[in-house]
Scaffold this motif. Sequence first.
Motif, PDB file in Angstrom:
ATOM      1  N   LEU A   1       0.830  -1.209   0.000  1.00  0.00           N
ATOM      2  CA  LEU A   1       0.000   0.000   0.000  1.00  0.00           C
ATOM      3  C   LEU A   1       0.859   1.252   0.000  1.00  0.00           C
ATOM      4  CD1 LEU A   1      -2.872  -0.922   2.504  1.00  0.00           C
ATOM      5  CD2 LEU A   1      -2.896  -1.000   0.007  1.00  0.00           C
ATOM      6  N   ARG A   2       1.938   1.235   0.765  1.00  0.00           N
ATOM      7  CA  ARG A   2       2.833   2.400   0.786  1.00  0.00           C
ATOM      8  C   ARG A   2       3.461   2.611  -0.590  1.00  0.00           C
ATOM      9  NH1 ARG A   2       3.665   0.210   5.937  1.00  0.00           N
ATOM     10  NH2 ARG A   2       5.456  -1.054   5.278  1.00  0.00           N
ATOM     11  N   GLY A   3       3.721   1.520  -1.304  1.00  0.00           N
ATOM     12  CA  GLY A   3       4.278   1.636  -2.640  1.00  0.00           C
ATOM     13  C   GLY A   3       3.304   2.198  -3.651  1.00  0.00           C
ATOM     14  N   TYR A   4       2.014   1.946  -3.475  1.00  0.00           N
ATOM     15  CA  TYR A   4       1.013   2.440  -4.417  1.00  0.00           C
ATOM     16  C   TYR A   4       0.675   3.913  -4.177  1.00  0.00           C
ATOM     17  CZ  TYR A   4      -0.004  -2.605  -4.799  1.00  0.00           C
ATOM     18  OH  TYR A   4       0.088  -3.954  -4.963  1.00  0.00           O
ATOM     19  N   ARG A   5       0.915   4.393  -2.963  1.00  0.00           N
ATOM     20  CA  ARG A   5       0.408   5.700  -2.566  1.00  0.00           C
ATOM     21  C   ARG A   5       0.884   6.828  -3.481  1.00  0.00           C
ATOM     22  NH1 ARG A   5      -1.686   7.299   2.484  1.00  0.00           N
ATOM     23  NH2 ARG A   5      -1.835   9.575   2.645  1.00  0.00           N
ATOM     24  N   GLY A   6       2.141   6.817  -3.898  1.00  0.00           N
ATOM     25  CA  GLY A   6       2.671   7.896  -4.718  1.00  0.00           C
ATOM     26  C   GLY A   6       1.927   8.038  -6.034  1.00  0.00           C
ATOM     27  N   LEU A   7       1.642   6.916  -6.707  1.00  0.00           N
ATOM     28  CA  LEU A   7       0.920   6.987  -7.978  1.00  0.00           C
ATOM     29  C   LEU A   7      -0.526   7.414  -7.757  1.00  0.00           C
ATOM     30  CD1 LEU A   7       0.774   6.661 -11.005  1.00  0.00           C
ATOM     31  CD2 LEU A   7       0.520   4.181 -10.702  1.00  0.00           C
ATOM     32  N   VAL A   8      -1.129   6.959  -6.664  1.00  0.00           N
ATOM     33  CA  VAL A   8      -2.499   7.403  -6.344  1.00  0.00           C
ATOM     34  C   VAL A   8      -2.523   8.919  -6.152  1.00  0.00           C
ATOM     35  CG1 VAL A   8      -4.382   7.265  -4.656  1.00  0.00           C
ATOM     36  CG2 VAL A   8      -3.182   5.184  -5.355  1.00  0.00           C
ATOM     37  N   GLU A   9      -1.515   9.457  -5.491  1.00  0.00           N
ATOM     38  CA  GLU A   9      -1.434  10.910  -5.296  1.00  0.00           C
ATOM     39  C   GLU A   9      -1.324  11.640  -6.633  1.00  0.00           C
ATOM     40  OE1 GLU A   9       0.730  11.028  -0.876  1.00  0.00           O
ATOM     41  OE2 GLU A   9       1.934  11.164  -2.712  1.00  0.00           O
ATOM     42  N   VAL A  10      -0.520  11.120  -7.538  1.00  0.00           N
ATOM     43  CA  VAL A  10      -0.353  11.742  -8.858  1.00  0.00           C
ATOM     44  C   VAL A  10      -1.684  11.741  -9.619  1.00  0.00           C
ATOM     45  CG1 VAL A  10       0.739  11.479 -11.121  1.00  0.00           C
ATOM     46  CG2 VAL A  10       2.109  11.254  -9.038  1.00  0.00           C
ATOM     47  N   ILE A  11      -2.381  10.607  -9.594  1.00  0.00           N
ATOM     48  CA  ILE A  11      -3.651  10.491 -10.322  1.00  0.00           C
ATOM     49  C   ILE A  11      -4.709  11.407  -9.703  1.00  0.00           C
ATOM     50  CG2 ILE A  11      -5.504   8.902 -10.969  1.00  0.00           C
ATOM     51  CD1 ILE A  11      -3.367   6.669 -10.985  1.00  0.00           C
ATOM     52  N   ALA A  12      -4.753  11.479  -8.367  1.00  0.00           N
ATOM     53  CA  ALA A  12      -5.717  12.351  -7.699  1.00  0.00           C
ATOM     54  C   ALA A  12      -5.430  13.816  -8.022  1.00  0.00           C
ATOM     55  CB  ALA A  12      -5.683  12.126  -6.189  1.00  0.00           C
ATOM     56  N   LYS A  13      -4.168  14.203  -8.016  1.00  0.00           N
ATOM     57  CA  LYS A  13      -3.807  15.585  -8.351  1.00  0.00           C
ATOM     58  C   LYS A  13      -4.216  15.920  -9.780  1.00  0.00           C
ATOM     59  CE  LYS A  13       0.037  18.867  -8.436  1.00  0.00           C
ATOM     60  NZ  LYS A  13      -0.351  19.422  -9.765  1.00  0.00           N
ATOM     61  N   SER A  14      -3.985  14.999 -10.699  1.00  0.00           N
ATOM     62  CA  SER A  14      -4.361  15.224 -12.096  1.00  0.00           C
ATOM     63  C   SER A  14      -5.855  15.435 -12.239  1.00  0.00           C
ATOM     64  CB  SER A  14      -3.907  14.031 -12.946  1.00  0.00           C
ATOM     65  OG  SER A  14      -4.310  14.185 -14.287  1.00  0.00           O
ATOM     66  N   GLU A  15      -6.645  14.686 -11.477  1.00  0.00           N
ATOM     67  CA  GLU A  15      -8.106  14.850 -11.521  1.00  0.00           C
ATOM     68  C   GLU A  15      -8.519  16.213 -10.972  1.00  0.00           C
ATOM     69  OE1 GLU A  15     -12.063  14.825 -11.764  1.00  0.00           O
ATOM     70  OE2 GLU A  15     -10.805  13.293 -12.707  1.00  0.00           O
TER      71      GLU A  15
ATOM     72  N   ILE B   1     -10.202  -8.063   0.820  1.00  0.00           N
ATOM     73  CA  ILE B   1      -8.748  -7.904   0.852  1.00  0.00           C
ATOM     74  C   ILE B   1      -8.324  -6.499   0.438  1.00  0.00           C
ATOM     75  CG2 ILE B   1      -8.272 -10.344   0.439  1.00  0.00           C
ATOM     76  CD1 ILE B   1      -7.710  -9.628  -2.471  1.00  0.00           C
ATOM     77  N   GLY B   2      -9.210  -5.772  -0.234  1.00  0.00           N
ATOM     78  CA  GLY B   2      -8.882  -4.422  -0.678  1.00  0.00           C
ATOM     79  C   GLY B   2      -9.276  -3.333   0.293  1.00  0.00           C
ATOM     80  N   ALA B   3      -9.647  -3.685   1.530  1.00  0.00           N
ATOM     81  CA  ALA B   3     -10.109  -2.689   2.496  1.00  0.00           C
ATOM     82  C   ALA B   3      -9.056  -1.607   2.735  1.00  0.00           C
ATOM     83  CB  ALA B   3     -10.483  -3.369   3.811  1.00  0.00           C
ATOM     84  N   GLY B   4      -7.826  -2.035   2.984  1.00  0.00           N
ATOM     85  CA  GLY B   4      -6.756  -1.067   3.236  1.00  0.00           C
ATOM     86  C   GLY B   4      -6.491  -0.188   2.033  1.00  0.00           C
ATOM     87  N   PHE B   5      -6.532  -0.780   0.839  1.00  0.00           N
ATOM     88  CA  PHE B   5      -6.321  -0.015  -0.388  1.00  0.00           C
ATOM     89  C   PHE B   5      -7.414   1.034  -0.552  1.00  0.00           C
ATOM     90  CE2 PHE B   5      -6.616   0.955  -4.855  1.00  0.00           C
ATOM     91  CZ  PHE B   5      -5.300   0.971  -5.305  1.00  0.00           C
ATOM     92  N   SER B   6      -8.656   0.644  -0.318  1.00  0.00           N
ATOM     93  CA  SER B   6      -9.776   1.567  -0.474  1.00  0.00           C
ATOM     94  C   SER B   6      -9.657   2.753   0.471  1.00  0.00           C
ATOM     95  CB  SER B   6     -11.095   0.832  -0.226  1.00  0.00           C
ATOM     96  OG  SER B   6     -12.191   1.713  -0.277  1.00  0.00           O
ATOM     97  N   LEU B   7      -9.320   2.502   1.729  1.00  0.00           N
ATOM     98  CA  LEU B   7      -9.196   3.593   2.696  1.00  0.00           C
ATOM     99  C   LEU B   7      -8.004   4.485   2.375  1.00  0.00           C
ATOM    100  CD1 LEU B   7     -10.077   1.654   5.972  1.00  0.00           C
ATOM    101  CD2 LEU B   7     -11.480   3.383   4.825  1.00  0.00           C
ATOM    102  N   MET B   8      -6.896   3.886   1.939  1.00  0.00           N
ATOM    103  CA  MET B   8      -5.747   4.696   1.540  1.00  0.00           C
ATOM    104  C   MET B   8      -6.103   5.581   0.348  1.00  0.00           C
ATOM    105  SD  MET B   8      -3.298   4.846  -1.105  1.00  0.00           S
ATOM    106  CE  MET B   8      -3.096   3.194  -1.766  1.00  0.00           C
ATOM    107  N   GLU B   9      -6.718   4.980  -0.660  1.00  0.00           N
ATOM    108  CA  GLU B   9      -7.121   5.705  -1.872  1.00  0.00           C
ATOM    109  C   GLU B   9      -8.056   6.859  -1.530  1.00  0.00           C
ATOM    110  OE1 GLU B   9      -9.546   4.448  -5.973  1.00  0.00           O
ATOM    111  OE2 GLU B   9      -9.332   3.050  -4.307  1.00  0.00           O
ATOM    112  N   GLY B  10      -9.059   6.583  -0.686  1.00  0.00           N
ATOM    113  CA  GLY B  10     -10.016   7.614  -0.316  1.00  0.00           C
ATOM    114  C   GLY B  10      -9.392   8.729   0.486  1.00  0.00           C
ATOM    115  N   THR B  11      -8.498   8.387   1.400  1.00  0.00           N
ATOM    116  CA  THR B  11      -7.836   9.398   2.225  1.00  0.00           C
ATOM    117  C   THR B  11      -6.951  10.307   1.375  1.00  0.00           C
ATOM    118  OG1 THR B  11      -7.855   7.899   4.128  1.00  0.00           O
ATOM    119  CG2 THR B  11      -6.324   9.741   4.210  1.00  0.00           C
TER     120      THR B  11
END
Length: 429
Positions: free
Chosen positions: A110-124, A379-389
């Motif tokens: 999850l920590r590894g995915y966070r950076g790309l999620v931040e980039v995609i959220a910023k782009s939106e 299994i995606g609970a942590g991913f969903s909360l990280m993505e939403g946060t």
Amino acid sequence: MTLPPGPRWPSVAQTVAFIAFRNPLLDHLSRTYGDSFTLRILPGPRTIVGISRPDEIKQVFAGRSEDFHAGEGNEILRPVMGDHSVLLTDESEHLRARKLLMPAFNGASLRGYRGLVEVIAKSEVDRWHDGQHLVTHTRMNALTLEIILQVVFGVTDEERLSTLRPRVMRMVEVSPLLLLGWAYPKLHRFGPWKAYFGNQAAVDRLLYDEIRDRRGVSDLADRTDVLSRLLQVGATSEDEPLTDAELRDQLVTLLLAGHETTASALSWTLHELGANPDVQAEALRAADQGDGDFLEACLKEAMRLHPIIDQVARRVTSPQKIGRWSLPTGAVVTPSIALAHASSDSFGDPQRYRPRRFLDETIAPNTWLPFGGGVRRCIGAGFSLMEGTVALKEVLTRYRVSVDGEEVSMLRNITHVPKHKAVVTLHGR
């Protein structure tokens, strides 16, 4: 056998009400029969037993997996998710699938995915502007789809992305009529069902192309998306590698289970923040200070107040005693997320949006259930909360939101969404 009481309508009437009018049906059932009820749902008809007391829900979630089959309880999803889906398998097959998927969703991943999620959220959010009437459900669907395509599927080729986006969106847009047709394969040759499954076949071809191409890349071990991680199963362990069909089914499951669910949770969160200025003021401070705990609490409270999935299902494979009730073999027991979340015994002032309850109070087990529970917990609970946060932080550091009217929940396919798409007005900070 002693079952909870329930309506005596014909099975076809109960089935139509269950699929097309779920919210008013649940209100009627809870007012008339209390915290437990029985329905007869086609095909079959199947006996559906709804429960919502924490002690009874605990019995189901803590029960032996061989006694409570979640895969069979989710059978209606098989035509789309496939035979290998982690949601549709049971016992040893489910344990294998879950074991192979879990490393892609642990804390380090999850920590590894966070950076790309931040980039995609910023782009939106870069596309938004002050004073805009933002249709949050539409924009959050676009955001979560992009995150799945890039972070989960690992698709980076823009041509393939542009082809996948509209087809995947059509794949997740399922009306009650379409959903009913999934249970009757003969309908797949006609009208809307034929079009739906034709589109699904096109998505499958694109996914198989992506899987084939990914297997051939020279830097697979360096890639961190979920698909690339799954393709490496067996390379560094004794586990059998996942076949292309298994990979396809798990990817589609992650798409359907993690796309609109997270989008709806974000939409409801922004709506509730707009409707509750005092809570929003605290959320704005949290975003500025990087307080992810409070932002996550805002998401959790929106998920409690507006359940995206209103129940989970388990088919009992032998007679079971659940609290006061005796269930025969073949009955489907459904812990009701919606009724559990609305219980005043579990949540004080349950109709009020109050995120602080998740920080200042102890939430009892088997009362907050947006991700299910037991060995079948998402299994995606942590991913969903990280993505939403991450998405909330990006929005709230740049905008305050307001709402102009009330919003209500509507059942769309198997998820509950904001009926009016949770429109908010953006105010630049």
